[in-house]
Write a protein that holds these residues in place. Structure first.
Motif, PDB file in Angstrom:
ATOM      1  N   LEU A  39     -48.949  39.834  76.422  1.00  0.00           N
ATOM      2  CA  LEU A  39     -48.880  39.608  77.864  1.00  0.00           C
ATOM      3  C   LEU A  39     -50.122  38.901  78.408  1.00  0.00           C
ATOM      4  O   LEU A  39     -50.016  37.968  79.197  1.00  0.00           O
ATOM      5  N   ALA A  40     -51.304  39.318  77.976  1.00  0.00           N
ATOM      6  CA  ALA A  40     -52.544  38.747  78.516  1.00  0.00           C
ATOM      7  C   ALA A  40     -52.684  37.255  78.219  1.00  0.00           C
ATOM      8  O   ALA A  40     -53.350  36.539  78.964  1.00  0.00           O
ATOM      9  N   ASP A  41     -52.048  36.774  77.157  1.00  0.00           N
ATOM     10  CA  ASP A  41     -52.229  35.377  76.748  1.00  0.00           C
ATOM     11  C   ASP A  41     -50.969  34.526  76.817  1.00  0.00           C
ATOM     12  O   ASP A  41     -51.014  33.343  76.510  1.00  0.00           O
ATOM     13  N   VAL A  42     -49.838  35.113  77.206  1.00  0.00           N
ATOM     14  CA  VAL A  42     -48.568  34.398  77.121  1.00  0.00           C
ATOM     15  C   VAL A  42     -48.567  33.103  77.937  1.00  0.00           C
ATOM     16  O   VAL A  42     -48.022  32.090  77.486  1.00  0.00           O
ATOM     17  N   ALA A  43     -49.171  33.090  79.083  1.00  0.00           N
ATOM     18  CA  ALA A  43     -49.122  31.893  79.944  1.00  0.00           C
ATOM     19  C   ALA A  43     -49.927  30.730  79.376  1.00  0.00           C
ATOM     20  O   ALA A  43     -49.557  29.573  79.550  1.00  0.00           O
ATOM     21  N   THR A  44     -51.005  31.018  78.682  1.00  0.00           N
ATOM     22  CA  THR A  44     -51.883  29.947  78.213  1.00  0.00           C
ATOM     23  C   THR A  44     -51.840  29.710  76.712  1.00  0.00           C
ATOM     24  O   THR A  44     -52.228  28.639  76.261  1.00  0.00           O
ATOM     25  N   HIS A  45     -51.384  30.696  75.943  1.00  0.00           N
ATOM     26  CA  HIS A  45     -51.480  30.572  74.485  1.00  0.00           C
ATOM     27  C   HIS A  45     -50.187  30.865  73.732  1.00  0.00           C
ATOM     28  O   HIS A  45     -50.236  31.312  72.595  1.00  0.00           O
ATOM     29  N   MET A  46     -49.027  30.609  74.337  1.00  0.00           N
ATOM     30  CA  MET A  46     -47.784  30.862  73.609  1.00  0.00           C
ATOM     31  C   MET A  46     -46.873  29.652  73.677  1.00  0.00           C
ATOM     32  O   MET A  46     -46.425  29.258  74.756  1.00  0.00           O
ATOM     33  N   SER A  66     -42.985  33.664  79.365  1.00  0.00           N
ATOM     34  CA  SER A  66     -43.737  33.683  80.618  1.00  0.00           C
ATOM     35  C   SER A  66     -44.255  35.102  80.815  1.00  0.00           C
ATOM     36  O   SER A  66     -43.854  36.012  80.096  1.00  0.00           O
ATOM     37  N   PRO A  67     -45.137  35.327  81.799  1.00  0.00           N
ATOM     38  CA  PRO A  67     -45.612  36.693  82.039  1.00  0.00           C
ATOM     39  C   PRO A  67     -44.477  37.669  82.362  1.00  0.00           C
ATOM     40  O   PRO A  67     -44.592  38.860  82.103  1.00  0.00           O
ATOM     41  N   LYS A  68     -43.353  37.183  82.900  1.00  0.00           N
ATOM     42  CA  LYS A  68     -42.221  38.061  83.194  1.00  0.00           C
ATOM     43  C   LYS A  68     -41.242  38.150  82.025  1.00  0.00           C
ATOM     44  O   LYS A  68     -40.385  39.018  82.014  1.00  0.00           O
ATOM     45  N   GLN A  69     -41.338  37.236  81.080  1.00  0.00           N
ATOM     46  CA  GLN A  69     -40.476  37.228  79.897  1.00  0.00           C
ATOM     47  C   GLN A  69     -41.346  37.086  78.654  1.00  0.00           C
ATOM     48  O   GLN A  69     -41.546  35.986  78.146  1.00  0.00           O
ATOM     49  N   THR A  70     -41.862  38.210  78.175  1.00  0.00           N
ATOM     50  CA  THR A  70     -42.743  38.158  77.001  1.00  0.00           C
ATOM     51  C   THR A  70     -41.985  38.364  75.696  1.00  0.00           C
ATOM     52  O   THR A  70     -42.553  38.168  74.633  1.00  0.00           O
ATOM     53  N   SER A  71     -40.714  38.746  75.771  1.00  0.00           N
ATOM     54  CA  SER A  71     -39.939  39.024  74.569  1.00  0.00           C
ATOM     55  C   SER A  71     -38.646  38.208  74.551  1.00  0.00           C
ATOM     56  O   SER A  71     -37.982  38.068  75.572  1.00  0.00           O
ATOM     57  N   THR A  72     -38.296  37.724  73.375  1.00  0.00           N
ATOM     58  CA  THR A  72     -37.064  36.940  73.238  1.00  0.00           C
ATOM     59  C   THR A  72     -35.821  37.804  73.303  1.00  0.00           C
ATOM     60  O   THR A  72     -34.737  37.299  73.546  1.00  0.00           O
ATOM     61  N   GLY A  73     -35.961  39.123  73.083  1.00  0.00           N
ATOM     62  CA  GLY A  73     -34.774  39.936  72.857  1.00  0.00           C
ATOM     63  C   GLY A  73     -34.187  39.497  71.522  1.00  0.00           C
ATOM     64  O   GLY A  73     -34.830  38.776  70.753  1.00  0.00           O
TER      65      GLY A  73
END
Length: 103
Positions: A39-46, A66-73
């Motif tokens: 979560l802490a890095d998803v916006a800039t490093h994923m 994104s910060p609201k969608q951190t998992s693909t399911g």
């Protein structure tokens, strides 16, 4: 594959970035996966796109992290991945930060 409270990441801008799992005792056929970004890095490093390599077969995949969608399911793989393999690899065109992988 739980990463036991730690994440696997590359945030140095090196590209491409690769992550491989080698199965020592079994051969596997991946029918689906779940990737969860940190979560802490998803916006800039994923990376939102990646290549999944299943033995010698390669599949282009992606998810709008994104910060609201951190998992693909549960994210299915094409039915063309029919062979059992001893390793799988993800290649990201830029940085990645994974804290959980389910196959």
């Amino acid at each position: 594959v739980g990463l036991h409270g730690r994440s696997i990441e590359n945030s140095y801008g090196a590209s491409p970035s690769t992550f491989t799992i080698v199965f020592l005792r079994h051969r596997v056929r991946v029918e689906a996966m779940e990737l969860r970004a940190k979560l802490a890095d998803v916006a800039t490093h994923m990376s939102k796109e990646w290549e999944f390599q299943h033995g010698s077969e390669r599949v282009e995949m992606g998810f709008p992290f994104s910060p609201k969608q951190t998992s693909t399911g549960k994210l299915g793989t094409p039915r063309t991945l029919s062979t059992f393999v001893s390793h799988v690899t993800w290649t990201f065109p830029r940085d990645f930060c994974l804290e959980h992988v389910v196959l």
